[in-house]
Structures are given as C-alpha cells and as structure tokens.
Design an enzyme around this catalytic site. Sequence first.
Site, PDB file in Angstrom:
ATOM      1  N   THR A 331       0.842  -1.180   0.000  1.00  0.00           N
ATOM      2  CA  THR A 331       0.000   0.000   0.000  1.00  0.00           C
ATOM      3  C   THR A 331       0.882   1.235   0.000  1.00  0.00           C
ATOM      4  O   THR A 331       2.072   1.150   0.238  1.00  0.00           O
ATOM      5  CB  THR A 331      -0.891  -0.049   1.264  1.00  0.00           C
ATOM      6  OG1 THR A 331      -1.656  -1.244   1.243  1.00  0.00           O
ATOM      7  CG2 THR A 331      -1.803   1.149   1.381  1.00  0.00           C
ATOM      8  N   THR A 349      -4.146   1.696  -2.485  1.00  0.00           N
ATOM      9  CA  THR A 349      -3.509   0.389  -2.586  1.00  0.00           C
ATOM     10  C   THR A 349      -3.928  -0.385  -3.831  1.00  0.00           C
ATOM     11  O   THR A 349      -5.015  -0.179  -4.370  1.00  0.00           O
ATOM     12  CB  THR A 349      -3.826  -0.466  -1.341  1.00  0.00           C
ATOM     13  OG1 THR A 349      -3.043  -1.659  -1.362  1.00  0.00           O
ATOM     14  CG2 THR A 349      -5.303  -0.853  -1.291  1.00  0.00           C
ATOM     15  N   GLY A 413       1.356  -1.466   4.831  1.00  0.00           N
ATOM     16  CA  GLY A 413       1.814  -2.658   5.532  1.00  0.00           C
ATOM     17  C   GLY A 413       0.744  -3.654   5.889  1.00  0.00           C
ATOM     18  O   GLY A 413       0.943  -4.503   6.752  1.00  0.00           O
ATOM     19  N   GLY A 414      -0.434  -3.582   5.258  1.00  0.00           N
ATOM     20  CA  GLY A 414      -1.449  -4.598   5.481  1.00  0.00           C
ATOM     21  C   GLY A 414      -1.880  -4.677   6.931  1.00  0.00           C
ATOM     22  O   GLY A 414      -2.206  -3.680   7.573  1.00  0.00           O
TER      23      GLY A 414
END
Length: 517
Positions: A331, A349, A413-414
Amino acid sequence: MMQTWNIKKPAVASDKGIVAAQHFEAAEAGARVLAAGGNAMDAAVTAAFVLSIVEPWLSGIGGGGFLLWSDADGGPVEALDFNVRSSRNMAPEQYPLIGGNDGDWFDWPAVKDDRNIIGYSSICVPGSVAGLAEALEKHGTLGLAEALQPAIAIAERGMLVDWFTSLCLAIDQRGLSMFPETARLFLDEDGHALKAKNGAETYLPMPAKAKLLKRLAKAGARDFYEGEIAAGLVRDLNAGGSVIDAADLADYRPEWIAARAHDYRGHEVNVASGLGGGPSLLDTLKRLETTLPVSAIPGAPAAKAYARAIRATYADRLTHMGHAGEGQDCTSHLSVVDAAGNMVSLTNTLLSRFGSKVVLPESGMLMNNGMMWFDPRPGVPNRIAPDVKPLANMAPVIVRKAGRPWMAIGAAGGRQIFPALTQILSYVIDGGMDLSAAFHTPRIDASAPTIAVDRAADADVAAAIAEDFAVNLVTNTLHPVNFSIPSAVMAGEDGHVGMVHPVNPWAKAVAEDDLDG
C-alpha cells in the site's frame, strides 16, 4: 562479514505546508502544488497520481483507498471511501476451495489456482480515479487536468530505475513473468528484473499510461467508468477472463462516509468508519486507556500492554468483521498539511505487491487483486459476494486538538497498519515524544498470534511479551516489511513537522519552502 547499520532519517520542519509520502518525487510534486498556492487536497491528489507512476507496484489508479480531510477552521472531519468493489457478475462458486484448514487466525483454505490472489479473476472494480476526482472537486482548488500534469510528465519521462526499483521488481519476478504485458513492461528480454545500467539511474517510460492520463485530463474522471477509457478497460478485462463489465464500471461511485472519532486522553482521533482498519485502531486505543502503564513507555510493560490490546482487538475483528486477506498488502500512504493548517490523510492500494500482476494492454495500468481481501469460506462476515466492498486494512487517521487538525498519519503494511499507528500515536500522546523520536523508537507487531519484536528494542521487551505470547525477534528491514511504513505530518507551536519511515530509501517529507530548483 555481517554489518549492522543504525539508520536514521530527520524530521522536516516548516511554517509552511509539508507533504510526507513514500516516494520523494510524489512528495516533491505535492509540495510544488502547495508552493504555487494549492491547498492540502490539491497536493494530496497530485501526489497520489504521481505515486501511481513512480511506485506502481504499491498503489495506483487500478486500485482503491480511503482518505480523511480536516479543515483548519475546525469543521467536521470528512472521510471518503473509494475502495475496490467486487463485480456484480462474481459468484462464490468461481473461487472453489482446495484446502482443509478452518480459517482461524488468518489460516484460510486455499482457492483453486489462487484465483482470488493473482490474475484476471482476482481483480475488483477500481475506485481510485473516482475517489481522487471527487475529493479534488469537493475540497481542492485545482481542476483534475492540472492535478494530473506532474504524473503525465513523469510517465512520459519514465519511472526511475535504480537499485531499489530493481529489488522491488526482482521480488516479484516470477509473478510478473506470468502475464505478457506485465513482463514486457517490467522485465528485460531475458525475463529478469530491470536493472540500472552500469549502476546509474535510468528511466522506464510508460507511454500507454501517459496516454491514459492525458485522456483523463481531457475527458474527466467519469470517462474511466463510462466513456472511452471504460470501453478499453472492459475489452482488456474480458479478454483476460474477468467478469467485470461496463455496468460494473458505470455504477461505481465513491462514498463520503461518517468519520468515527474517539477522545483519547484529550486528543480527538478520527478514522473512516466502516470496512477499514480505523475502527479497530480506535478499539485498541480504548483498551489502552485502562491497561497502558504510561510511565513505562517505551519499555517492556508498555510493549506487553500494546500486545495484549492489539491481540484482543484482532480476536474481536475476526469474530465480527472477518479480516482482510492473508499475506502482506502493499500500500502507499501520504499525509499533507498546508500553510493554513488544513490536513489530508490518504491511503491507496493495489493490495498485493503489483496487485493482480496484470497490466492491461491498452492502458498500461496495473490492476488490483481485491478479491484477496474476501474470506473465501462461506458463511463468514467478510465472505465472497457480488457487488460488495471487502474488509480492508487501510487506516488513515487525523487527530485534532481543541477542534483543530493536529496530526495526519497513516501507513502501508497490510495487517501491520493499525498496530503500528496505535504505538506511534501512543508514543506521541502518552509518551510525549516528538514525531522523529516516535518513528525511530522500536515497535512490536501483534497482527498475528506470534508477536514480532524489533531486535532494537530493549532486551526485556521480548521476555515480557513471551509471558503471554509466542515471540519472534525480527529486524526492521527494508524487505520484508515487518513493522509497516508510516508517514505523518503534525502541527506544533512553531509551525509544522513531517516525518516518514526511516528505513525506506525513497520515503521523504518535503516542505513547500524547501524545494530544489
């Protein structure tokens, strides 16, 4: 011989506007907009379009996102949801399960041929173009055509190819090689990642992408969804096997949604409500109000409290909301403050690195793999369904003090995003750190049952957390990303401050009064 580097990056201070982004060219483009008289939204949208060219594997117009806007005069914080959406023609039967796992703690069963993760079947309807245009129209001063010009110029010149570009391409070389147009754009004739010639910086022109952006500038954002661009997208998507059709694109609209706020120790923390990571961030802060030993920040007792609060939030998130997909999201986040004090926090993202790995031939555009964010098991809250948005990890944040914007922050970073933001916010609000100290202080990541602890943390941190959880000591490295990639701007007594992830070589905060040339 092994080497250990101590990497630091200074904060940027200015009494003018600042753009903090994951790529210096995007930050510089946004800062130039501010210097020319544009506001925070003008700069954010301009920078976001540039990011789609300079780091196309992380975000772009083939994806989706969220943003927050807070005006300096103290009006209500506004949130815009422009996340991806599944096709109305999609059916769960198109994603047959082949694994026997029960899905607990993200261990979802696999889908046949990874149809939800890679390729045309993983693509959702993108929302970035509609969202950025809508945000600009409501709160910007520039027209869309003007905001697109820096991205067009860079697309014609080409994406910078240096050692970091080569690393990013090499990481996904196998996936990129699976699709001819993707391989043609990002790999050399031998199917290897592009490299800077003789170690020098070179550029990769993107003529198809430049043509697409020029068309957007001329015809407007709706052309992407129901005009000439839309027709080309549908041709390419259907030729590759996607079920997305013209009606899917024509029906897409971004949504202004309620910002959800919580007063955390005298600071109003605002996030986007709904299917993102923001509500989970607020839930974690609420837990910390009664469990965090503030005087121990950033020591072991505080780290243990962070771990407990984040794990408790994740257990609730899984039970009631489902969860955004397994694996790391890739992202991009940017935070902007202008000279007047208006702030924007914007996260965009493609989901996975390089999204679906599909570059559409006519547009040269990388497409998202939004289906990855749906839980493939039937009967769960975040299950695969037609014409719906998945649960996302994105969590842009704006904090206000005394009714005025005080900090804009977010991260890439999810699943690591809201745990990282929780700690940075706490370091600043509870620990009294400035942005630079907060970004350089080691963090934990409690997004999985085994807690990742930064090797740079005090030795007793891992031992304390290990009393309650399994622990893994990891380094805050460039790759893989272990503790997210945050970017923030903040208002102070003497002006504004911007800060970005110290480990990322491209990330930069740029002030409008500190531009070269």
